[in-house]
Design a protein around this motif. Structure first.
Motif, short mmCIF file in Angstrom:
data_model
loop_
_atom_site.label_atom_id
_atom_site.label_comp_id
_atom_site.label_asym_id
_atom_site.label_seq_id
_atom_site.Cartn_x
_atom_site.Cartn_y
_atom_site.Cartn_z
N GLY A 39 0.79 -1.23 0.00
CA GLY A 39 0.00 0.00 0.00
C GLY A 39 0.82 1.27 0.00
N PHE A 40 2.05 1.22 0.52
CA PHE A 40 2.89 2.42 0.49
C PHE A 40 3.07 2.93 -0.94
CE2 PHE A 40 4.87 0.65 4.54
CZ PHE A 40 4.26 1.58 5.37
N ALA A 41 3.22 2.00 -1.88
CA ALA A 41 3.41 2.39 -3.29
C ALA A 41 2.10 2.40 -4.06
CB ALA A 41 4.40 1.45 -3.96
N ALA A 42 1.30 1.33 -3.92
CA ALA A 42 0.11 1.17 -4.76
C ALA A 42 -1.06 2.04 -4.32
CB ALA A 42 -0.32 -0.30 -4.76
N LYS A 43 -1.21 2.27 -3.04
CA LYS A 43 -2.36 3.00 -2.51
C LYS A 43 -1.99 4.43 -2.10
CE LYS A 43 -5.73 2.90 1.28
NZ LYS A 43 -6.16 2.17 2.51
N ASP A 44 -1.05 4.54 -1.17
CA ASP A 44 -0.69 5.86 -0.64
C ASP A 44 0.20 6.66 -1.59
OD1 ASP A 44 -2.07 5.36 1.76
OD2 ASP A 44 -0.32 4.33 2.61
N LYS A 45 0.84 5.97 -2.53
CA LYS A 45 1.70 6.61 -3.53
C LYS A 45 2.85 7.39 -2.90
CE LYS A 45 -1.34 5.44 -6.74
NZ LYS A 45 -1.08 4.37 -7.72
N VAL A 46 3.33 6.94 -1.74
CA VAL A 46 4.42 7.64 -1.07
C VAL A 46 5.78 7.02 -1.40
CG1 VAL A 46 2.94 8.38 0.83
CG2 VAL A 46 4.25 6.24 1.04
N ALA A 47 5.77 5.92 -2.16
CA ALA A 47 7.01 5.21 -2.49
C ALA A 47 7.12 5.01 -3.99
CB ALA A 47 7.04 3.86 -1.78
N PRO A 48 8.32 5.14 -4.54
CA PRO A 48 8.52 4.93 -5.98
C PRO A 48 8.51 3.44 -6.33
CG PRO A 48 10.63 5.32 -4.95
CD PRO A 48 9.60 5.50 -3.87
N LEU A 49 8.29 3.14 -7.58
CA LEU A 49 8.34 1.77 -8.05
C LEU A 49 9.80 1.32 -8.12
CD1 LEU A 49 5.67 1.86 -10.91
CD2 LEU A 49 5.37 1.38 -8.47
N VAL A 50 10.02 0.04 -7.95
CA VAL A 50 11.37 -0.52 -7.99
C VAL A 50 11.42 -1.64 -9.01
CG1 VAL A 50 11.92 0.07 -5.60
CG2 VAL A 50 10.84 -2.13 -6.11
N PRO A 51 12.61 -1.96 -9.52
CA PRO A 51 12.73 -3.04 -10.51
C PRO A 51 12.50 -4.42 -9.90
CG PRO A 51 14.90 -2.27 -9.86
CD PRO A 51 13.91 -1.33 -9.24
N SER A 52 12.07 -5.35 -10.72
CA SER A 52 11.88 -6.73 -10.27
C SER A 52 13.21 -7.46 -10.28
CB SER A 52 10.87 -7.46 -11.17
OG SER A 52 9.59 -6.89 -11.06
N SER A 53 14.08 -7.08 -9.36
CA SER A 53 15.41 -7.69 -9.28
C SER A 53 15.96 -7.50 -7.89
CB SER A 53 16.36 -7.06 -10.29
OG SER A 53 16.72 -5.75 -9.89
N ALA A 54 17.05 -8.15 -7.62
CA ALA A 54 17.69 -8.03 -6.32
C ALA A 54 18.36 -6.68 -6.13
CB ALA A 54 18.71 -9.15 -6.14
N ALA B 47 16.91 -3.83 -6.09
CA ALA B 47 15.97 -2.83 -5.59
C ALA B 47 16.52 -2.06 -4.39
CB ALA B 47 14.64 -3.50 -5.23
N GLY B 48 17.18 -2.78 -3.49
CA GLY B 48 17.73 -2.10 -2.31
C GLY B 48 18.79 -1.08 -2.67
N THR B 49 19.64 -1.42 -3.63
CA THR B 49 20.68 -0.50 -4.08
C THR B 49 20.06 0.72 -4.75
OG1 THR B 49 22.20 -2.34 -4.42
CG2 THR B 49 22.74 -0.28 -5.52
N VAL B 50 18.99 0.49 -5.51
CA VAL B 50 18.29 1.58 -6.19
C VAL B 50 17.71 2.56 -5.18
CG1 VAL B 50 16.31 2.16 -7.65
CG2 VAL B 50 17.80 0.24 -8.27
N ILE B 51 17.01 2.03 -4.18
CA ILE B 51 16.39 2.89 -3.17
C ILE B 51 17.44 3.62 -2.35
CG2 ILE B 51 15.04 2.88 -1.05
CD1 ILE B 51 13.37 2.75 -3.62
N GLN B 52 18.50 2.94 -1.99
CA GLN B 52 19.57 3.58 -1.25
C GLN B 52 20.15 4.75 -2.04
OE1 GLN B 52 23.58 1.72 -0.69
NE2 GLN B 52 22.98 1.63 1.47
N GLY B 53 20.36 4.54 -3.34
CA GLY B 53 20.87 5.60 -4.20
C GLY B 53 19.93 6.78 -4.28
#
Length: 406
Positions: free
Chosen positions: A224-239, A241-247
């Motif tokens: 819901g953080f991403a799909a409902k509340d829209k407070v989080a960006p989408l991330v890739p379907s891969s391992a 994702a954590g590096t992407v968000i950290q960046g």
């Protein structure tokens, strides 16, 4: 006669010369470790040099890769007989890879090595069936790191330890504007957050149970953080994702994200804002934070196990952990060394010490299955479509549960 005297003289000193040469025979050890930055790599090299400083006849050659690549390559290296002598291991991966490592109990008993100097939870995390397979260097709970400048700019009070999910979500909504997001969520955050909220994703027998109401509720919140509340960006379907968000957090495009004390060293040179730390948000009850850590084991394939045992004792020594603490790289697994981390690393993070202390005081074991690496890969694959709204929590959890049991 002169020849005889010369021969006797050489024989007299030859024993000591030979002994010196033999004792100084070089032992070359290899060590594989993950890294997240140049500063990180320099820190590990410093520890490798500490081994040689204590044991001049032992040289440790460090090989590093990124976090994701490390775990991808590890089984490949094992299958091809190319494991390093010293293998770095995270507690959460230990159930999957302990068979690659030498049990340490007999060496510990023979040397009367003091495992009681380490935080008990991480000794447990580095053990399987009461056998210790690695000496730990760090331990720590997951917390929320936040962009203090962004929170203050939005008029949001800095969070206190034990803040609620409602307070967290309200802050994330206020921080989501102008193309920036309040929170960066990754699929692997699911189990960490579910644990913090008291939701169970394993049954009483320790088996994966993602379709029970508690597990479903946690998935619905996370998605819901991403799909409902829209407070989080989408991330890739891969391992990754954590590096992407950290960046994105480092660049200021995400105001809050989940990480541990092991990441502070990477923040110092990469952010241009004041960083703060808070506990994970709790649900209706008390916070139940999980902890993890990492350490070093000896490969079963090593031909220099005695030397590797000496080396990993140096790598986890009070002096080594003091150094890592002062660099902000690790909250030491040795309890006596932890104050150094608080004095040096936590001082750079607003409320850093308070968040860690509160989390440790409200911590529980991080329960996982023996196939947790495969489960996390499924999280990485199937949560992102749900974040995008293509599927819901029920479909996502049922799919992962089904595939994880195959």
């Amino acid at each position: 006669m002169k020849v005889l005297k010369k021969t006797l003289l050489l024989a007299a000193i030859g024993g000591s010369l030979f002994a010196t040469t033999a004792s100084a025979e070089q032992i070359n050890l290899t060590w594989q470790m993950w890294t997240g930055s140049d500063a990180d790599t320099k820190g590990w090299q410093h520890l490798a040099d500490m081994v040689t400083a204590k044991y001049p006849d032992i040289k440790v050659t460090l090989t590093t890769t990124g976090w994701v690549d490390y775990w991808t390559r590890l089984p490949v290296l094992a299958a091809s007989g190319q494991l390093a002598d010293i293998v770095s291991m995270q507690s959460l991966r230990m159930p999957n890879f302990y068979s690659l490592l030498e049990p340490l109990n007999d060496r510990i008993a023979a040397d009367k090595f003091d495992v009681g100097a380490f935080t008990p939870s991480i000794i447990g995390g580095m053990s399987v069936d009461k056998q210790l397979y690695g000496l730990p260097y760090d331990v720590g709970p997951w917390v929320i790191y936040y962009n203090q400048d962004a929170l203050e700019g939005a008029g949001i009070p800095l969070p206190k330890p034990g803040w609620t999910l409602t307070e967290f979500t309200d802050a994330a909504k206020k921080l989501t504007k102008d193309g920036k997001y309040g929170f960066g969520i990754t699929p692997q955050n699911y189990s960490v957050l579910a644990s913090a909220w008291g939701d169970k994703y394993l049954n009483d027998s320790g088996e994966l149970d993602l379709t029970n109401p508690s597990a479903m509720s946690a998935a619905d919140r996370v998605i819901g953080f991403a799909a409902k509340d829209k407070v989080a960006p989408l991330v890739p379907s891969s391992a990754d994702a954590g590096t992407v968000i950290q960046g994105r957090f480092y660049s200021g495009n995400v105001a809050m994200y989940v990480d541990g004390p092991w990441s502070i060293i990477g923040m110092k040179d990469k952010v241009k804002f004041k960083v703060g730390s808070a506990t994970l948000p709790r649900a209706d009850g008390e916070l139940t934070a999980v902890t993890a850590g990492s350490g070093f084991g000896i490969a079963t394939t090593s031909k220099n196990k005695d030397a590797a045992w000496k080396a990993i004792q140096v790598l986890t020594s009070p002096e080594a952990l003091q150094y890592l603490a002062e660099q902000g790289r690790a909250l030491p697994a040795r309890t006596a060394s932890q104050s150094s981390w608080y004095k040096v690393a936590a001082k750079d993070i607003t409320n850093g010490g308070e968040a860690i202390d509160y989390s440790l005081a409200h911590s529980i074991p991080y329960v996982i299955t023996n196939n947790w690496a495969a489960v996390e890969n499924l999280f990485n694959q199937y949560f992102p479509p749900a974040f995008a709204g293509s599927t819901d929590a029920k479909q996502t959890m049922e799919t992962i549960q089904s595939l994880a049991q195959q």
